[in-house]
Enzyme design. Structure first.
Site, PDB file in Angstrom:
ATOM      1  N   CYS A   1      -0.507   2.682  -6.900  1.00 45.48           N
ATOM      2  CA  CYS A   1      -0.770   3.758  -5.956  1.00 45.48           C
ATOM      3  C   CYS A   1      -1.506   3.194  -4.749  1.00 45.48           C
ATOM      4  O   CYS A   1      -1.868   2.013  -4.713  1.00 45.48           O
ATOM      5  CB  CYS A   1      -1.621   4.855  -6.602  1.00 45.48           C
TER       6      CYS A   1
ATOM      7  N   ARG B   1       0.694   8.563  -4.311  1.00 47.69           N
ATOM      8  CA  ARG B   1       0.993   8.402  -5.726  1.00 47.69           C
ATOM      9  C   ARG B   1       2.397   7.869  -6.000  1.00 47.69           C
ATOM     10  O   ARG B   1       3.386   8.338  -5.430  1.00 47.69           O
ATOM     11  CB  ARG B   1       0.837   9.738  -6.460  1.00 47.69           C
ATOM     12  N   LEU B   2       2.463   6.878  -6.873  1.00 48.33           N
ATOM     13  CA  LEU B   2       3.700   6.484  -7.536  1.00 48.33           C
ATOM     14  C   LEU B   2       3.548   6.960  -8.974  1.00 48.33           C
ATOM     15  O   LEU B   2       2.729   6.434  -9.731  1.00 48.33           O
ATOM     16  CB  LEU B   2       3.907   4.973  -7.497  1.00 48.33           C
ATOM     17  N   ALA B   3       4.307   7.973  -9.352  1.00 46.20           N
ATOM     18  CA  ALA B   3       4.122   8.627 -10.645  1.00 46.20           C
ATOM     19  C   ALA B   3       4.724   7.785 -11.764  1.00 46.20           C
ATOM     20  O   ALA B   3       5.922   7.804 -12.000  1.00 46.20           O
ATOM     21  CB  ALA B   3       4.757  10.015 -10.631  1.00 46.20           C
ATOM     22  N   VAL B   4       3.863   7.035 -12.442  1.00 43.75           N
ATOM     23  CA  VAL B   4       4.300   6.167 -13.534  1.00 43.75           C
ATOM     24  C   VAL B   4       3.879   6.737 -14.887  1.00 43.75           C
ATOM     25  O   VAL B   4       4.586   6.624 -15.872  1.00 43.75           O
ATOM     26  CB  VAL B   4       3.725   4.742 -13.336  1.00 43.75           C
ATOM     27  N   VAL B   5       2.682   7.354 -14.935  1.00 41.40           N
ATOM     28  CA  VAL B   5       2.173   7.970 -16.166  1.00 41.40           C
ATOM     29  C   VAL B   5       1.721   9.394 -15.840  1.00 41.40           C
ATOM     30  O   VAL B   5       1.077   9.618 -14.807  1.00 41.40           O
ATOM     31  CB  VAL B   5       0.993   7.160 -16.742  1.00 41.40           C
TER      32      VAL B   5
ATOM     33  N   ASN C   1      -6.301   3.041  -9.031  1.00 38.52           N
ATOM     34  CA  ASN C   1      -4.990   2.391  -8.959  1.00 38.52           C
ATOM     35  C   ASN C   1      -4.932   1.338 -10.048  1.00 38.52           C
ATOM     36  O   ASN C   1      -5.781   0.441 -10.083  1.00 38.52           O
ATOM     37  CB  ASN C   1      -4.807   1.748  -7.574  1.00 38.52           C
ATOM     38  N   GLY C   2      -3.966   1.430 -10.932  1.00 38.83           N
ATOM     39  CA  GLY C   2      -3.823   0.401 -11.959  1.00 38.83           C
ATOM     40  C   GLY C   2      -3.414   0.961 -13.293  1.00 38.83           C
ATOM     41  O   GLY C   2      -2.908   2.084 -13.410  1.00 38.83           O
TER      42      GLY C   2
ATOM     43  N   ASP D   1      -4.290   7.271 -17.748  1.00 41.87           N
ATOM     44  CA  ASP D   1      -5.123   6.244 -18.377  1.00 41.87           C
ATOM     45  C   ASP D   1      -6.452   6.066 -17.655  1.00 41.87           C
ATOM     46  O   ASP D   1      -7.467   5.741 -18.270  1.00 41.87           O
ATOM     47  CB  ASP D   1      -4.370   4.911 -18.444  1.00 41.87           C
TER      48      ASP D   1
ATOM     49  N   LEU E   1      11.655  -9.354 -12.426  1.00 43.93           N
ATOM     50  CA  LEU E   1      12.079 -10.404 -11.507  1.00 43.93           C
ATOM     51  C   LEU E   1      12.393 -11.652 -12.321  1.00 43.93           C
ATOM     52  O   LEU E   1      11.654 -12.008 -13.240  1.00 43.93           O
ATOM     53  CB  LEU E   1      10.993 -10.702 -10.488  1.00 43.93           C
TER      54      LEU E   1
ATOM     55  N   ILE F   1      17.155 -13.623  -6.527  1.00 43.72           N
ATOM     56  CA  ILE F   1      17.519 -13.672  -5.113  1.00 43.72           C
ATOM     57  C   ILE F   1      17.699 -15.117  -4.673  1.00 43.72           C
ATOM     58  O   ILE F   1      17.038 -16.029  -5.185  1.00 43.72           O
ATOM     59  CB  ILE F   1      16.457 -12.974  -4.229  1.00 43.72           C
TER      60      ILE F   1
ATOM     61  N   THR G   1       2.153 -20.876   3.102  1.00 43.96           N
ATOM     62  CA  THR G   1       2.945 -20.849   1.868  1.00 43.96           C
ATOM     63  C   THR G   1       3.117 -19.424   1.350  1.00 43.96           C
ATOM     64  O   THR G   1       4.141 -19.091   0.744  1.00 43.96           O
ATOM     65  CB  THR G   1       2.310 -21.754   0.792  1.00 43.96           C
TER      66      THR G   1
ATOM     67  N   ARG H   1       5.988 -17.882   3.454  1.00 46.81           N
ATOM     68  CA  ARG H   1       7.257 -18.481   3.038  1.00 46.81           C
ATOM     69  C   ARG H   1       7.786 -17.861   1.750  1.00 46.81           C
ATOM     70  O   ARG H   1       8.931 -17.461   1.640  1.00 46.81           O
ATOM     71  CB  ARG H   1       7.072 -19.978   2.791  1.00 46.81           C
TER      72      ARG H   1
END
Length: 532
Positions: A2, A49-53, A75-76, A97, A227, A259, A308, A311
Site C-alpha cells: 500500500c 490501498r492494494l486489497a490483498v487481505v 504497509n506490509g 494482519d 519473477l 524478460i 547499477t 540499469r
C-alpha cells in the site's frame, strides 16, 4: 502493498495536502482514503490501498473500538499475527494482519511490539492519549518509509519521498533507515531444526527455513505470481513456491515471468526452469529502444540516480508493467536479497578473508533499502503489485548469518556454494540452473554479443559530451558522476527532484577491486568465466 502518508503540524491547505498524498497513488490502485484526526486540525492521514487481505474491512487508518485513541497506517505483512492473536487471546475487529500492532502496543508498548513482529512492514502509529507518533520499519526496508521533520514540530511521513517533497521544500527528507533489531529465541527456533554446524545439518536447516519462508508468505486473497530470471535465486523461489501452492490446493496455476531481448541467456534459462517445474510461463521481449525510452519513468519511480540500480530496474519495471496489464497476478515473489546474504556477487571471490566477506555481506544487507530492495519495491509498486522476498525472511537471514564465516564464502570458483549445495539433492530445479554462474540481472536480460551495459554506453556517448563531464564536479558537487552514464541519470533525477541528490548517500560499487563501473561485465572474473 500500500501507500501510506501522514502529516502532523501542517498548515498547508487541504488541496495541497491531497495533491501530495496522490503522488503515491500507484502503490494502492484499489481504494483511497484521506482522513483528519478528530480534534487535531493539523493532523491527517492518507492511504492508498492494494486489497490483498480482508478486502471488505481493510481500509486505513486502522481503528478499533477498544482503542479509540490509536490510529494506524500500515504497509506490509505480519506473518505471525494469527499466532500472536491466539497466544494473547486478542479480540480482532478485522482480518487485517496489521491490527496486531494496535493490540501489542496497548499491551506492552512500542519496543515490545517491534520485537514480536515477524514480517515486512512500515507503519505510522499515532497515540492521541499520550500525544506521541511512532514510526516503524522492517529490518531491511522491504517496505519503505520516508520522513521529513523540523525543530518546531512539523512531521511528514510517506512510503516514497515524492509524497512529501512538494510540501517540504525546505526540509531534509530522509529514509527511515533503522529497522527494528531483535534477538531471536534460538532455543525455540532450534527445536524445529538440527543443532550444530556439520554440513549436512546446515543444509537441512537451510532447506527447512527456506520452505517456511515461502509458506508464511502465501498469506493473501489475491493471485500469486513469481519473477523468474533463470538464475539460482528466482528459480529456487519459483520451484518451492509452486510446490507449496499445490500442497495448499490453490486452484490456479502459478504464473512465472521472464524478460529479455532476443538471445537473452535469462530467457533461455527461465524457460528451462518453467518446463521443469510446470508453471504457466510468460516471456516478455523488449528492444533497446524500449529500454532507453523507459529510463525517465524508471528514475522517477526509483527516486535515485545510482547507476547499477537504474540499469537493473529497467527490465523489472517493464515486466511489472506487463504483469499488471496482461494478468491477474498481484502478489509477486522474487529472489531479491540472496546476493547480499549469501555472498553472491562476483567480487566476493576477491575477499581477503572469510571474516571480511562476512562484514561486507552484513554491510550490503544494511544498505538494501538504498539499492536492490529499493529497485524491487519501486518498480513493482509503480504498477500496483505487491512484492514478497523470502530470502529476506528474518529467521532464514538470522540463521545464515550465524553460520561460521568460512562456510559462506565462494568455493571452487563458485559463489553461493553453500546455498547451491543445500539444494543439490532436492530436484527442485535442473542441475545446470542450480550451478549456473552469477549473471547480473541488467546483463542477463540481453545477450553476450550486445549487453544492456554496452547498449547504454553507446547511447549516453551521444547524450553527454566531454565538456559536460569536465564541468561535472561544478554542476554536481555531491556524488559527482564519474561516467557519462552516471551523468545522464543524474540529469534526469535532478529534473524530477531538484536539489535532492542527498537521497542517495553513495553509489553502489564492488569492493576489493579497482573498478570504475559497477557492472559485472567489467570484472576479470566474469570475462574469464565467459570465455571458458
Amino acid at each position: 502493498m500500500c501507500g501510506i502518508w501522514a502529516l502532523f503540524g501542517s498548515d498547508d491547505c487541504l488541496s495541497v495536502q491531497c495533491l501530495s498524498a496522490m503522488k503515491i497513488a500507484h502503490r494502492g490502485p484499489d481504494a483511497f482514503r484521506f482522513e483528519n484526526v478528530n480534534g487535531y486540525t493539523n493532523c491527517c492521514f492518507g492511504f492508498h490501498r492494494l486489497a490483498v487481505v480482508d478486502q471488505l474491512f481493510g481500509m486505513q487508518p486502522i481503528r478499533v473500538k477498544k482503542y479509540p485513541y490509536l490510529w494506524l497506517c500500515y504497509n506490509g505483512e505480519i506473518y505471525n499475527h494469527k499466532a500472536m492473536q491466539h497466544h494473547f487471546e486478542f479480540e480482532y475487529q478485522t482480518k487485517v494482519d496489521g491490527e496486531i500492532i494496535l493490540h501489542l502496543y496497548d499491551k506492552g508498548g512500542i519496543e515490545q511490539t517491534i520485537c514480536m513482529l515477524d514480517g515486512v512492514f512500515a507503519f505510522i502509529l499515532l497515540d492521541t492519549a499520550n500525544k506521541k507518533v511512532f514510526l516503524g520499519r522492517d529490518t531491511y526496508g522491504v517496505r519503505p518509509l520516508f520522513k521529513a521533520m523540523t525543530e518546531d514540530g512539523f512531521l511528514a511521513v510517506c512510503s516514497e519521498a515524492k509524497g512529501t517533497d512538494s510540501i517540504c521544500l525546505q526540509l531534509l527528507i530522509v529514509v527511515v533507515a533503522l529497522g527494528h533489531s531483535r534477538e531471536l529465541d534460538w532455543n525455540r527456533v532450534l527445536c524445529l531444526l538440527f543443532v550444530g554446524f556439520e554440513i549436512e545439518t546446515v543444509k537441512s536447516n537451510l532447506r527447512i527455513l527456506f520452505e517456511n519462508a515461502i509458506k508464511k508468505r502465501l498469506m493473501t486473497d489475491r493471485r500469486i505470481g513469481c519473477l523468474l530470471s533463470g538464475g539460482l535465486d528466482s528459480s529456487l523461489v519459483a520451484a518451492s513456491l509452486l510446490r507449496q501452492l499445490k500442497e495448499a490446493q490453490v486452484q490456479y496455476a502459478l504464473q512465472t515471468f521472464a524478460i529479455g531481448m532476443e538471445d537473452s541467456p535469462d530467457l533461455l534459462a527461465a524457460r528451462k526452469v518453467a518446463n521443469h517445474i510446470g508453471s504457466e510461463h510468460h516471456e516478455v521481449l523488449f528492444n533497446s529502444e524500449e529500454g532507453i525510452q523507459a529510463l525517465d519513468e524508471v528514475i522517477f519511480s526509483l527516486e535515485t540516480y545510482d547507476i547499477t540500480t537504474v540499469r537493473a530496474s529497467v527490465g523489472m519495471y517493464l515486466i511489472s508493467k506487463y504483469i499488471r496489464k496482461n494478468t491477474d497476478s498481484v502478489v509477486i515473489f522474487s529472489g531479491e536479497g540472496s546476493d547480499e546474504l549469501t555472498q553472491g556477487y562476483i567480487y566476493f571471490h576477491k575477499a581477503p578473508s572469510p571474516e571480511e566477506a562476512e562484514e561486507e555481506s552484513e554491510r550490503l544487507l544494511k544498505e538494501l533499502y538504498l539499492f536492490d530492495v529499493l529497485r524491487a519495491d519501486r518498480t513493482t509498486a509503480a504498477h500496483g503489485l505487491e512484492l514478497r522476498v523470502p530470502f529476506l525472511d528474518h529467521r532464514f537471514c538470522s540463521y545464515y548469518l550465524s553460520l561460521p564465516p568460512e562456510m559462506r564464502i565462494p568455493k571452487n570458483g563458485i559463489e553461493k556454494h553453500l546455498l547451491r549445495e543445500a539444494f543439490e539433492d532436492s530436484n527442485l530445479i535442473p542441475k545446470e540452473i542450480l550451478w549456473r554462474p552469477k549473471e547480473a540481472f541488467s546483463d542477463g536480460i540481453t545477450s553476450e554479443k550486445n549487453s544492456w551495459f554496452r547498449i547504454l554506453q553507446e547511447y549516453v556517448e551521444h547524450q553527454v559530451d566531454d565538456t559536460m563531464m569536465e564541468a561535472a564536479a561544478q554542476r554536481f558537487p555531491f556524488n559527482t558522476p564519474k561516467t557519462k552514464e552516471g551523468y545522464y541519470y543524474r540529469q534526469i533525477f535532478e529534473r524530477h527532484y531538484p536539489g535532492r541528490a542527498d537521497w542517495l548517500t553513495h553509489y553502489w560499487m564492488p569492493k576489493w577491486i579497482s573498478a570504475t563501473d559497477p557492472s559485472a561485465r567489467t570484472l576479470s572474473h566474469y570475462k574469464s568465466a565467459a570465455k571458458a
